[in-house]
Motif scaffolding. Structure first.
Motif, PDB file in Angstrom:
ATOM      1  N   UNK A 187      -4.976  37.153  20.519  1.00 37.01           N
ATOM      2  CA  UNK A 187      -5.149  35.949  21.330  1.00 37.01           C
ATOM      3  C   UNK A 187      -4.744  34.667  20.612  1.00 37.01           C
ATOM      4  N   UNK A 188      -4.596  34.734  19.287  1.00 37.50           N
ATOM      5  CA  UNK A 188      -4.265  33.536  18.517  1.00 37.50           C
ATOM      6  C   UNK A 188      -2.922  32.988  18.986  1.00 37.50           C
ATOM      7  N   UNK A 189      -2.906  31.708  19.306  1.00 36.81           N
ATOM      8  CA  UNK A 189      -1.686  31.065  19.761  1.00 36.81           C
ATOM      9  C   UNK A 189      -1.396  31.260  21.236  1.00 36.81           C
ATOM     10  N   UNK A 190      -2.254  32.012  21.930  1.00 35.06           N
ATOM     11  CA  UNK A 190      -2.061  32.238  23.349  1.00 35.06           C
ATOM     12  C   UNK A 190      -2.519  31.056  24.185  1.00 35.06           C
ATOM     13  N   UNK A 191      -2.382  31.204  25.505  1.00 33.62           N
ATOM     14  CA  UNK A 191      -2.734  30.112  26.416  1.00 33.62           C
ATOM     15  C   UNK A 191      -4.209  29.783  26.327  1.00 33.62           C
ATOM     16  N   UNK A 192      -5.080  30.806  26.331  1.00 27.51           N
ATOM     17  CA  UNK A 192      -6.513  30.557  26.283  1.00 27.51           C
ATOM     18  C   UNK A 192      -6.925  29.918  24.961  1.00 27.51           C
ATOM     19  N   UNK A 193      -6.323  30.388  23.865  1.00 25.26           N
ATOM     20  CA  UNK A 193      -6.643  29.827  22.549  1.00 25.26           C
ATOM     21  C   UNK A 193      -6.289  28.346  22.510  1.00 25.26           C
ATOM     22  N   UNK A 194      -5.096  28.002  22.984  1.00 20.66           N
ATOM     23  CA  UNK A 194      -4.696  26.594  22.982  1.00 20.66           C
ATOM     24  C   UNK A 194      -5.569  25.767  23.916  1.00 20.66           C
ATOM     25  N   UNK A 195      -5.956  26.354  25.047  1.00 19.66           N
ATOM     26  CA  UNK A 195      -6.835  25.661  25.981  1.00 19.66           C
ATOM     27  C   UNK A 195      -8.173  25.331  25.325  1.00 19.66           C
ATOM     28  N   UNK A 215       2.545  16.224  16.254  1.00 24.96           N
ATOM     29  CA  UNK A 215       3.492  16.678  17.273  1.00 24.96           C
ATOM     30  C   UNK A 215       3.642  18.179  17.143  1.00 24.96           C
ATOM     31  N   UNK A 216       4.004  18.797  18.249  1.00 23.77           N
ATOM     32  CA  UNK A 216       4.214  20.241  18.218  1.00 23.77           C
ATOM     33  C   UNK A 216       3.009  20.997  18.753  1.00 23.77           C
TER      34      UNK A 216
END
Length: 345
Positions: A187-195, A215-216
């Motif tokens: 899950x690291x770096x996935x949509x949920x993790x970033x959310x 940035x980034x």
């Protein structure tokens, strides 16, 4: 300055800061719950861990869900650190020293208290609107304090309480995400993790400032570095510790020169440690362990401040420390809140 006055000023600002932080955490979690995909971990229980009251919550609401968490954090009389109780205790401390604070400060805090206690229409509004109104009320109190209170010892003790509480809450919410909610490697770096990392930044009021300085892709290391080590963001741990150090130097400037005492050593070492650390070093040594150590240092710092400035000769506290239920409308009994110092979660 009298010990009881300094004590009340310190706790007024700790309580208002605590209420504002809790309202921010709950508001962001509510928004996150709407965005989480089906089957993902719900965002409510971690708030209990961040508050440090897991055992009390489990005793009051076994297996509690969203509504129970909201009730516990916002209105529960049994939770000494619910938003309503925090505002009630801040108001009680302010009532005792009305001759020291400005009339504008008292009117804002008193008005916010009665909005929460007697305005039934307020509790009929949607929860996000309630939380935004509470947060605005707390922030307005900060602004009024900074705009109307002379920069004497009254303001210094007010600032001190606000900064210590702010540093503690920043570390707690970061620790919950980084340690308790650490996703699986997939899950690291996935949509949920970033959310979740975006929600964490918003809960600290840091999202826009983080985006301006980074940035980034949002990474755990960048978020942790910003909230812990950024020297300019007013809710970062480093910023708070540097201002705490400055404030204690002003308060103690009349102390006799010589070997620094335990309080001076503690604040100096803690501030230096977090001003000259690198996030890579903290993560390599265990970020959870570093944050846990910092929370213990903040607790120790509070105890040393209490012992030096708030305890009368003979070891007596300046005021009674009885916790007052919100249902006591007059709130006539004294409550300094010393028994509610943040303990390690």
């Amino acid at each position: 300055m009298l010990s009881r006055v300094a004590d009340s000023l310190y706790w007024i600002n700790r309580y208002v800061e605590r209420a504002e932080n809790i309202s921010r955490f709950v508001e962001v979690s509510a928004a996150m719950a709407l965005d989480c995909p089906p089957g993902s971990a719900e965002p409510w229980q971690p708030l209990i861990d961040a508050s440090g009251h897991r055992s009390l919550f489990d005793a009051l609401y076994p297996g509690g869900g969203e509504q129970q968490v909201l009730e516990f954090l916002i209105r529960a009389e049994a939770n000494p650190n619910s938003i309503v109780n925090c505002i009630a205790l801040a108001r009680e401390n302010a009532r005792q020293i009305r001759d020291v604070i400005t009339s504008e400060m008292w009117e804002q805090l008193n008005g916010l208290y009665w909005t929460l206690v007697e305005n039934d229409g307020f509790w009929e509004e949607p929860t996000p609107e309630q939380l935004r109104e509470i947060r605005r009320g707390c922030q307005l109190f900060y602004g009024i304090t900074d705009a109307t209170l002379s920069r004497d010892l009254s303001w210094q003790f007010s600032r001190l309480g606000r900064l210590i509480e702010r540093a503690d809450k920043t570390t707690r919410i970061l620790d919950v995400k980084y340690f308790l909610l650490l996703p699986s490697p997939d899950d690291v770096g996935g949509v949920l993790d970033e959310l979740q990392w975006m929600s964490l930044l918003r809960s600290a009021g840091a999202y826009q400032m983080f985006r301006q300085s980074n940035v980034g892709v949002i990474s755990p290391e960048a978020v942790a570095s910003f909230l812990l080590l950024n020297p300019l963001f007013p809710r970062s741990v480093r910023y708070c510790l540097e201002r705490i150090h400055e404030t204690l130097q002003v308060i103690g400037r009349d102390a006799a020169a010589g070997t620094p005492d335990d309080l001076e050593c503690m604040v100096g070492l803690t501030q230096a440690r977090w001003s000259f650390s690198k996030i890579e070093t903290l993560i390599a040594g265990g970020l959870h362990e570093a944050i846990d150590g910092l929370q213990q240092d903040l607790n120790q710092l509070h105890n040393l401040i209490h012992a030096r400035y708030f305890v009368l000769p003979g070891g007596l506290s300046p005021v009674d420390t009885t916790v007052i239920p919100v249902s006591s409308a007059s709130l006539s009994t004294t409550a300094s809140g010393q028994d509610l110092a943040c303990a390690p979660a």
